[in-house]
Design an enzyme around this catalytic site. Sequence first.
Site, PDB file in Angstrom:
ATOM      1  CD  GLN A  83      -2.954  -1.171   2.269  1.00  0.00           C
ATOM      2  OE1 GLN A  83      -2.730  -0.586   3.325  1.00  0.00           O
ATOM      3  NE2 GLN A  83      -4.053  -1.900   2.091  1.00  0.00           N
ATOM      4  CB  SER A  91      -5.433  -6.896   3.398  1.00  0.00           C
ATOM      5  OG  SER A  91      -6.657  -6.471   2.803  1.00  0.00           O
ATOM      6  N   GLY A  92      -7.885  -8.967   4.506  1.00  0.00           N
ATOM      7  CA  GLY A  92      -8.918  -9.900   4.085  1.00  0.00           C
ATOM      8  C   GLY A  92      -9.396  -9.658   2.671  1.00  0.00           C
ATOM      9  CB  SER A  93     -10.667  -6.670   0.859  1.00  0.00           C
ATOM     10  OG  SER A  93      -9.601  -5.766   1.047  1.00  0.00           O
ATOM     11  CB  CYS A 252     -12.218  -3.823   6.592  1.00  0.00           C
ATOM     12  SG  CYS A 252     -10.518  -3.824   7.205  1.00  0.00           S
ATOM     13  CB  THR A 254      -7.419  -7.565   8.780  1.00  0.00           C
ATOM     14  OG1 THR A 254      -7.421  -6.355   8.010  1.00  0.00           O
ATOM     15  CG2 THR A 254      -6.632  -8.632   8.026  1.00  0.00           C
TER      16      THR A 254
END
Length: 343
Positions: A83, A91-93, A252, A254
Site C-alpha cells: 500500500q 488484508s482480508g479483501s 474490511c 482483518t
Amino acid sequence: MHFEKSLDLLLVHCQGELGDVLMGGAPEIPGATMLDKMNHINTVDDSLRRFVTFEPRAHVAQSVNLIVAPTRDDADAGFIVLQADRAHPMSGSNCICVVTALLESGRIAMREPETMVRLDTPAGLIVARARCDGGRCLSVSLDNVPSFAEVLDHTIDTPWGRITVDIAFGGVYYALVDVGQVGLAIAPDNARALAEAGIELKRVLADQVKVRHPTLTGVDEIAYVMFRDREPDGAIRTCTTLQPGRVDRSPCGTGSSANLAALFARGEVSVGDARLSRSIIGGEFLAEAIGETEIGGRRAVLPRITGRGYVYGRSHLRLDPDDPFAAGFALSDTWGPQVGLLR
C-alpha cells in the site's frame, strides 16, 4: 511497444475495494520467511512498492498484492500487501482478490465445487476455501490468523474530547472506534470527513498507545482506525481509514476479524457465532468465530471471513530506466491533506 521488463497485473476488486494482483515480473525479495520479505520492503528497499502504488501508475484508493513463491512447505503461494504507506502483513479483501486471481487465471488449478488454497503471508498461514462454478470464484472463505483484543475501552484524548477505543489484532492492529464519538455517521457523503478523522486518530494513538505483537517481529503499530456502528438488522457497519486519507470500500476482512475479537473478549460472541460486516457502500462480509486458541498468553478467536472478488481486467506496467517518476509521487488534490505522512 516492446516491454523488455514489465510487471503483469490482474485487476481485481473485492466488494469495490481494488486489490490488483502482481502476477509476474517483480524482482526477487530477500528473506527466509514472508515476514522477513515484508520487513525488507519496509526497512531496506521500498522501490517496488512505490513504483506500483504511487502515481502515475496507481492512485490512492487501491492496493497491489505481490505474489511470491511460498517460504513454507504447506502453502501453495505467498503474498504481501503493498500500500501507499508501507507493506502490510495481511488484508482480508486483498486475500480474497489474490485467491480469485490465482484460480481464475489458472495459476492454481480450480476444482469445482470447492478449491482449497493455502497462502503464506507475513501474518501466518491463511487457509482459503473458494466456492467455484463454471471457472469462476463465487465466494472465498478465509480462515484468518488468531485474532485477539489487546485492550478494551481504552480512553484517549483527541480533538473530539476524551473517547474510548478498543485495540485489537485481526492480521494487523486496529483501533476500533464507535463512530458517534466523532460526530459522524458511516455514509458515502461522509467519506472524506471519516478519512481525515481516522488519520488524525491514528496520529494521536501513535503517541498514546503502544502495541507489539507477541510473535510477529516488526508488527508493532496500529495500522488502521476502523469506525463502526450497529445496524438495525444486527450487522456491523464498518469504515476502515487508511493513509494518507481514504476509506476502505470493502467491509474490511482483518478489521472485521479484529472487531470479532473484541466482541469475543467481551463475551458477546462465542465459538459458532457469526456477524455480518457491511461497508460504507453496502458491500458485505460474513465474519464467523470458528474456534478459540491462545497466542502470547492472550485468549484469541479464530475468524473465518467470507466475501467475493471480481477480476475485471489486466495491466502491464513497463519498467523504463528513463522514467523520471520511477519513485512515484502523490498530490494532495486527490490523496488528501495528509499526503505528507506517506513514507
